[in-house]
Scaffold this motif. Sequence first.
Motif, PDB file in Angstrom:
ATOM      1  N   GLU A   4      30.627  31.410  36.492  1.00 28.76           N
ATOM      2  CA  GLU A   4      31.403  31.565  35.367  1.00 28.76           C
ATOM      3  C   GLU A   4      31.375  32.967  34.954  1.00 28.76           C
ATOM      4  N   ASN A   5      30.150  33.647  35.229  1.00 32.47           N
ATOM      5  CA  ASN A   5      30.106  35.264  34.857  1.00 32.47           C
ATOM      6  C   ASN A   5      30.076  36.206  35.903  1.00 32.47           C
ATOM      7  N   LEU A   6      30.626  35.826  36.872  1.00 35.58           N
ATOM      8  CA  LEU A   6      30.583  36.538  38.222  1.00 35.58           C
ATOM      9  C   LEU A   6      31.940  37.436  37.983  1.00 35.58           C
ATOM     10  N   PRO A   7      32.226  38.498  38.577  1.00 34.00           N
ATOM     11  CA  PRO A   7      33.529  39.021  38.848  1.00 34.00           C
ATOM     12  C   PRO A   7      34.384  38.217  39.925  1.00 34.00           C
ATOM     13  N   ASP A   8      35.598  38.371  39.357  1.00 34.03           N
ATOM     14  CA  ASP A   8      36.557  37.316  40.140  1.00 34.03           C
ATOM     15  C   ASP A   8      36.533  37.405  41.538  1.00 34.03           C
ATOM     16  N   ASP A   9      36.140  38.838  42.092  1.00 33.60           N
ATOM     17  CA  ASP A   9      36.360  39.044  43.580  1.00 33.60           C
ATOM     18  C   ASP A   9      35.242  38.550  44.099  1.00 33.60           C
ATOM     19  N   GLU A  10      34.240  37.917  43.528  1.00 35.79           N
ATOM     20  CA  GLU A  10      33.038  37.343  44.010  1.00 35.79           C
ATOM     21  C   GLU A  10      33.031  35.707  43.762  1.00 35.79           C
ATOM     22  N   VAL A  11      34.062  35.234  43.408  1.00 32.33           N
ATOM     23  CA  VAL A  11      34.208  33.866  43.026  1.00 32.33           C
ATOM     24  C   VAL A  11      34.707  33.100  44.200  1.00 32.33           C
ATOM     25  N   VAL A  12      34.098  31.961  44.513  1.00 31.66           N
ATOM     26  CA  VAL A  12      34.445  31.069  45.581  1.00 31.66           C
ATOM     27  C   VAL A  12      35.306  29.860  45.162  1.00 31.66           C
ATOM     28  N   ASN A  13      36.139  29.373  45.581  1.00 27.33           N
ATOM     29  CA  ASN A  13      36.586  27.903  45.354  1.00 27.33           C
ATOM     30  C   ASN A  13      36.004  26.912  45.963  1.00 27.33           C
TER      31      ASN A  13
ATOM     32  N   LEU B  92      54.665  31.960  52.595  1.00 30.24           N
ATOM     33  CA  LEU B  92      53.345  31.242  53.023  1.00 30.24           C
ATOM     34  C   LEU B  92      52.803  30.614  51.773  1.00 30.24           C
ATOM     35  N   GLY B  93      52.929  31.149  50.682  1.00 32.00           N
ATOM     36  CA  GLY B  93      51.967  30.701  49.644  1.00 32.00           C
ATOM     37  C   GLY B  93      51.665  29.131  49.431  1.00 32.00           C
ATOM     38  N   ASP B  94      50.483  29.014  49.471  1.00 32.23           N
ATOM     39  CA  ASP B  94      50.203  27.335  49.688  1.00 32.23           C
ATOM     40  C   ASP B  94      49.211  26.923  48.871  1.00 32.23           C
ATOM     41  N   TRP B  95      48.498  27.725  47.871  1.00 26.74           N
ATOM     42  CA  TRP B  95      47.364  27.605  47.300  1.00 26.74           C
ATOM     43  C   TRP B  95      47.228  26.015  46.542  1.00 26.74           C
ATOM     44  N   TYR B  96      48.416  25.737  46.050  1.00 26.40           N
ATOM     45  CA  TYR B  96      48.286  24.252  45.363  1.00 26.40           C
ATOM     46  C   TYR B  96      48.165  23.353  46.365  1.00 26.40           C
ATOM     47  N   PHE B  97      48.318  23.411  47.731  1.00 21.95           N
ATOM     48  CA  PHE B  97      48.051  22.626  48.604  1.00 21.95           C
ATOM     49  C   PHE B  97      46.874  22.818  49.472  1.00 21.95           C
ATOM     50  N   THR B  98      46.256  24.068  49.582  1.00 22.48           N
ATOM     51  CA  THR B  98      45.217  24.362  50.573  1.00 22.48           C
ATOM     52  C   THR B  98      44.015  24.996  49.640  1.00 22.48           C
TER      53      THR B  98
ATOM     54  N   ASP C 177      43.888  28.177  48.909  1.00 20.17           N
ATOM     55  CA  ASP C 177      43.503  29.495  49.156  1.00 20.17           C
ATOM     56  C   ASP C 177      44.589  30.318  48.439  1.00 20.17           C
ATOM     57  N   TYR C 178      44.053  30.791  47.234  1.00 18.74           N
ATOM     58  CA  TYR C 178      44.699  31.537  46.288  1.00 18.74           C
ATOM     59  C   TYR C 178      44.998  32.872  46.604  1.00 18.74           C
ATOM     60  N   PRO C 179      46.129  33.581  46.331  1.00 19.54           N
ATOM     61  CA  PRO C 179      46.345  34.837  46.886  1.00 19.54           C
ATOM     62  C   PRO C 179      46.063  35.861  45.915  1.00 19.54           C
ATOM     63  N   THR C 180      45.427  35.892  44.805  1.00 21.99           N
ATOM     64  CA  THR C 180      44.667  36.686  44.096  1.00 21.99           C
ATOM     65  C   THR C 180      43.334  36.149  43.528  1.00 21.99           C
ATOM     66  N   PRO C 181      42.186  37.128  43.251  1.00 18.38           N
ATOM     67  CA  PRO C 181      40.797  36.826  43.054  1.00 18.38           C
ATOM     68  C   PRO C 181      41.066  35.797  41.561  1.00 18.38           C
ATOM     69  N   GLY C 182      41.883  36.064  40.742  1.00 16.09           N
ATOM     70  CA  GLY C 182      41.796  35.064  39.575  1.00 16.09           C
ATOM     71  C   GLY C 182      42.145  33.544  39.689  1.00 16.09           C
ATOM     72  N   GLY C 183      42.767  33.213  40.898  1.00 20.84           N
ATOM     73  CA  GLY C 183      42.985  32.042  41.279  1.00 20.84           C
ATOM     74  C   GLY C 183      41.884  31.305  41.433  1.00 20.84           C
ATOM     75  N   ASN C 184      40.728  31.606  41.927  1.00 22.33           N
ATOM     76  CA  ASN C 184      39.470  30.948  42.221  1.00 22.33           C
ATOM     77  C   ASN C 184      38.576  30.610  41.109  1.00 22.33           C
ATOM     78  N   ARG C 185      38.806  31.591  40.108  1.00 25.20           N
ATOM     79  CA  ARG C 185      38.297  31.415  38.763  1.00 25.20           C
ATOM     80  C   ARG C 185      38.999  30.321  38.055  1.00 25.20           C
ATOM     81  N   VAL C 186      40.194  30.420  38.124  1.00 21.80           N
ATOM     82  CA  VAL C 186      41.164  29.381  37.458  1.00 21.80           C
ATOM     83  C   VAL C 186      40.796  27.763  37.963  1.00 21.80           C
ATOM     84  N   VAL C 187      40.675  27.858  39.445  1.00 21.54           N
ATOM     85  CA  VAL C 187      40.464  26.496  39.793  1.00 21.54           C
ATOM     86  C   VAL C 187      38.970  25.722  39.536  1.00 21.54           C
TER      87      VAL C 187
END
Length: 632
Positions: free
Chosen positions: A540-549, A598-604, A606-616
């Motif tokens: 939760e407190n990690l920078p976005d670019d260090e967050v894993v889905n 090729l944007g498919d993050w809602y299926f896979t 694989d978010y295209p920006t670091p913020g996506g992993n934080r959101v999921v």
Amino acid sequence: MSDAIKHECGIALLRLLKPLEYYKEKYGSAFYGIQKMYLLMEKQHNRGQDGAGFASIKMDVRPGQRYISRVRSNQQQPIQDIFAQINERINEELAIHPEYNDNVALQKEHIPYIGELFLGHVRYGTFGKNSIESVHPFLRQNNWMHRNLIVAGNFNMTNVKQLFDNLVELGQHPKELADTVTIMENIGHFLDDEVSELYQTCKNEGYTKQEASAVISERLNIARILKRASKFWDGGYAMAGLLGHGDSFVFRDPAGIRPAYFYQDDEIAVVASERPVIQTVFNVPFEKVQELEPGNAIIIKKNGNVSVQEIIPPVTKKACSFERIYFSRGSDAEIYRERKELGRLVLPQVLEAIEDDTDNAVFSYIPNTAETSFFGMVEAAQDFLNDRKNNHILENRHTLTAETLKELLSVKIRTEKIAIKDVKLRTFITEDSSRDDLVEHVYDVTYGVIRPEDNLVIIDDSIVRGTTLKKSIIKMMDRLNPKRIVIVSSAPQIRYPDCYGIDMAKLEGLVAFRAAEQLLKEKGMQHIIEEVYKKSKAQENLPDDEVVNYVKEFYAPFTDQEISDKIAHMLKEDHIKAEVKIIFQTVDNLHKACPKNLGDWYFTGDYPTPGGNRVVNRAFINFYEGNDARAY
């Protein structure tokens, strides 16, 4: 999409590059720009039905004369409401002042909305908000002409809190924690900064304050403003802006998540969210409409100079594939081909589900937006049938008679219009049991075309929540007494929330997520749920670019087929007599059909920006803790 979801906004920016008298002489009206804006917005009505807004700017007006006009609506037919208001105001002025009718100069001076620069927006409301204050375009006013800023966009930012805090650190006091307000104030801050620097330069060069205004307008570096403003943006966006003196821009995110297209000739420069809109409104061929590349902005200066400049270095392009599956109008030549290909590529799974028995199969679609993929599926089915006929003829060529050959060749793939939506029906009762009964009757069915031995194959754009399938469509199809109901999704399983514009914020709202959850519990693997929660919580407190889905681990124990079978089991109620099967497109086939999106993050995931992993991860934490809140 039988499960309607709130989705994309649409933008339209139009700059007239000739004097208004030119359009009066050539097209019969100085209101040419307003008329074209109506068409640009109406042709994008599919992108937003909750609200619409329009803004215009008059150039080179004398001090004291109004040069910015804006009108917004959140009525049931917002685009029509806007232009009804505009037309009423124009007609009032012309009725009171008949001398304006043939005098373009007087029209421009005295009639609102007429001008050289226009911005339109259509929207779907998200976050449950559809007040008029939430409708674009947004206006930031100032007595300095070039500090007036009008912004509208198709976007969602994942890091609004960070951007808000940045503004506070700059000394601002934003009125609301919302990405629209935050982005406008963000751009506005650097616009003010740029103007202040240019003003100081003009003073040093000996210009008076009055003279400096025109020099600032000419020298204003829009690309520099956007580069500085967007430094910390994380999200998908096609951002449009007008400056009071006449500069304008549309800026696209570096992953190309949100779409933008443009066209320019000697009369106009136009930008819109969809290519066929520009083709239709201005009658220009496909190849003349260009896609605005990711990370780039098209900048139109007051003097009419049009340039495309890189603002942020582009990253791997992940244009939203839902644009191709569902959101954009299917009249785009590329999208039409891609949707047909989605239907064609899913046929092998359909044949497996019906055991290759096309003689006892009826193919149809629901809703109407799935019609194009239906065409592709049926064409592929006809090819399969033709191959079967050819093989039979070759194997029995010595014994075939004219009569048996005629009978063989007469066999065709059976297609029917099975479901017709009753557009007049409204589910106005909110009490659950009564409302469910109404939902079940939203569609009418065609009786007398399904036999008891038939497989009924229905293709849909995508399956999101599964609610409409369970409450309405499967029940409705079962009344026709088929042997088997096969629901086909032209899109893969939607497993993850979207945070770049589509309103899918909660994991538990996705039927694929609920199916995986049930499978984990049935197989005694609940520990995976807790492990995913702990891993997500620890970040939760990690920078976005260090967050894993880590939510991917929630689905990892199961094959796509296992999840599809569980979804079918969940959506089939006990009283349904027919066998029910659910088929989803594969991600590989999606990429084959839509190679440019090729944007498919809602299926896979694989978010295209670091913020996506934080959101999921936030969405999973909310699910686990029972927190009924949005993840972004």
